[in-house]
Design an enzyme around this catalytic site. Structure first.
Site, short mmCIF file in Angstrom:
data_model
loop_
_atom_site.label_atom_id
_atom_site.label_comp_id
_atom_site.label_asym_id
_atom_site.label_seq_id
_atom_site.Cartn_x
_atom_site.Cartn_y
_atom_site.Cartn_z
N ASP A 67 0.81 -1.22 0.00
CA ASP A 67 0.00 0.00 0.00
C ASP A 67 0.84 1.27 0.00
O ASP A 67 2.07 1.21 0.17
CB ASP A 67 -0.97 -0.01 1.20
CG ASP A 67 -0.29 -0.41 2.51
OD1 ASP A 67 0.96 -0.43 2.57
OD2 ASP A 67 -1.01 -0.69 3.49
N ASN A 136 -7.72 -2.65 13.93
CA ASN A 136 -9.11 -2.97 13.56
C ASN A 136 -9.17 -4.18 12.62
O ASN A 136 -10.20 -4.47 12.04
CB ASN A 136 -9.80 -1.76 12.92
CG ASN A 136 -9.11 -1.32 11.63
OD1 ASN A 136 -8.16 -1.95 11.19
ND2 ASN A 136 -9.62 -0.26 11.03
N HIS A 138 -7.30 -4.55 9.84
CA HIS A 138 -6.99 -4.32 8.42
C HIS A 138 -5.69 -5.00 8.03
O HIS A 138 -4.79 -5.20 8.85
CB HIS A 138 -7.04 -2.83 8.04
CG HIS A 138 -5.92 -1.98 8.53
ND1 HIS A 138 -6.13 -0.73 9.06
CD2 HIS A 138 -4.58 -2.17 8.54
CE1 HIS A 138 -4.96 -0.19 9.37
NE2 HIS A 138 -4.01 -1.04 9.08
N GLU A 143 -9.71 -1.94 4.87
CA GLU A 143 -10.39 -1.59 6.10
C GLU A 143 -11.66 -2.43 6.28
O GLU A 143 -12.17 -2.98 5.30
CB GLU A 143 -10.77 -0.11 6.07
CG GLU A 143 -9.57 0.84 6.04
CD GLU A 143 -8.98 1.10 7.43
OE1 GLU A 143 -8.86 0.14 8.21
OE2 GLU A 143 -8.61 2.26 7.71
C1 GLP Z 1 -0.61 0.53 8.52
C2 GLP Z 1 -0.29 -0.32 7.28
C3 GLP Z 1 -0.48 -1.77 7.51
C4 GLP Z 1 0.15 -2.19 8.83
C5 GLP Z 1 -0.54 -1.46 9.94
C6 GLP Z 1 -0.06 -1.86 11.33
O1 GLP Z 1 -1.93 0.90 8.58
N1 GLP Z 1 -1.05 0.08 6.14
O2 GLP Z 1 0.06 -2.50 6.42
O3 GLP Z 1 0.06 -3.56 9.00
O4 GLP Z 1 -0.29 -0.08 9.76
O5 GLP Z 1 1.02 -1.08 11.68
P1 GLP Z 1 1.99 -1.37 12.89
O6 GLP Z 1 2.86 -2.49 12.44
O7 GLP Z 1 2.75 -0.10 13.04
O8 GLP Z 1 1.15 -1.71 14.05
#
Ligand code: GLP
Length: 241
Positions: A67, A136, A138, A143
């Site tokens: 992404d 959440n 995702h 989402e």
């Molecule tokens: C972002 C990314 C996700 C990632 C998520 C969790 O929203 N788009 O790909 O998995 O954050 O992030 P973290 O690893 O910082 O908890």
């Protein structure tokens, strides 16, 4: 699904990096699906170490990221392209032309999504997809929704994601509200999936995603249907399962 328990973040990162390293060693021209976020930072650090020791060669590896925020340039230090360059790409012998991240500056979102789908198809699919988990549920930026989105699409980020990701920005107003993300089908078509999670704040969602009902309201729950998923988590993240 296999679950590997690690005692802490360091061990989680090492186990995850070992699985990725095995993929690169077994298939030097493999396609790696990569993720951003704070969770995989240690995994990338371990991969860089493996490269520095001479154990890993990325010269034929191709990558496709999940992404990117819409509106951020590759030079913006909050963009996912910048993150990948800083955390992995510039420290190993990967060819930058073999690395793919959605173009956050694309003006025609539909054309950019179609281009990215074509990139994934032209690569012949993903051998190993690394995933983090949003609180959440995702994955990428898919989402919670009424249906699973299939291919690359533009997403309106939920307030929960904006709040969660704001910790990495100077001001909450700076967090983009839109992002490009690979769709659930592209993720599910990866031959192997490796999910990394650490910290107590992921414990509830891990329980829901991997042991609750499969529903687009918890996008990661679809992973229960994939034949080859490994979850590597630390004690805190796996504390409720
Ligand atoms: C972002 C990314 C996700 C990632 C998520 C969790 O929203 N788009 O790909 O998995 O954050 O992030 P973290 O690893 O910082 O908890």
């Amino acid at each position: 699904m296999r679950i590997y328990r690690a005692k802490d973040y360091e061990e989680m990162s090492r186990k995850a990096a070992n699985l990725i390293a095995a993929q690169v060693i077994m298939k030097p021209d493999c396609v790696l699906g990569l993720a951003t976020g704070t969770t995989p930072v240690g995994t990338y650090r371990q991969l860089v170490e493996g490269y520095e020791k001479g154990d890993l060669d990325f010269s034929a590896v191709k990558t496709v990221n999940l992404d990117e925020y819409k509106g951020l340039s590759p030079e913006n230090n909050q963009s996912y392209r910048y993150f990948m360059n800083e955390n992995l790409f510039r420290h190993v012998n990967i060819c930058l032309e073999n690395t793919n991240v959605p173009n956050g500056l694309a003006e025609d979102a539909e054309a950019e999504c179609a281009r990215y789908n074509q990139v994934i198809r032209d690569l012949g699919g993903i051998d190993l997809q690394l995933l983090g988990l949003g609180v959440n549920g995702h994955i990428g930026f898919n989402e919670p929704d009424d249906a699973f989105a299939k291919e690359t699409h533009l997403v309106t980020l939920t307030q929960s994601t904006i709040d969660a990701n704001s910790r990495l920005f100077d001001r909450i107003e700076d967090v983009p509200h839109y992002a490009f993300t690979m769709g659930i089908r592209s993720i599910m078509q990866a031959r192997k999936i490796l999910v990394v999670a650490n910290g107590e704040n992921k414990a509830d969602i891990i329980k829901k995603a991997f042991f609750g009902p499969v529903t687009p309201q918890v996008p990661a729950s679809i992973l229960q249907m994939h034949p080859d998923v490994i979850l590597v988590g630390d004690e805190a993240a796996l504390g409720k399962i």
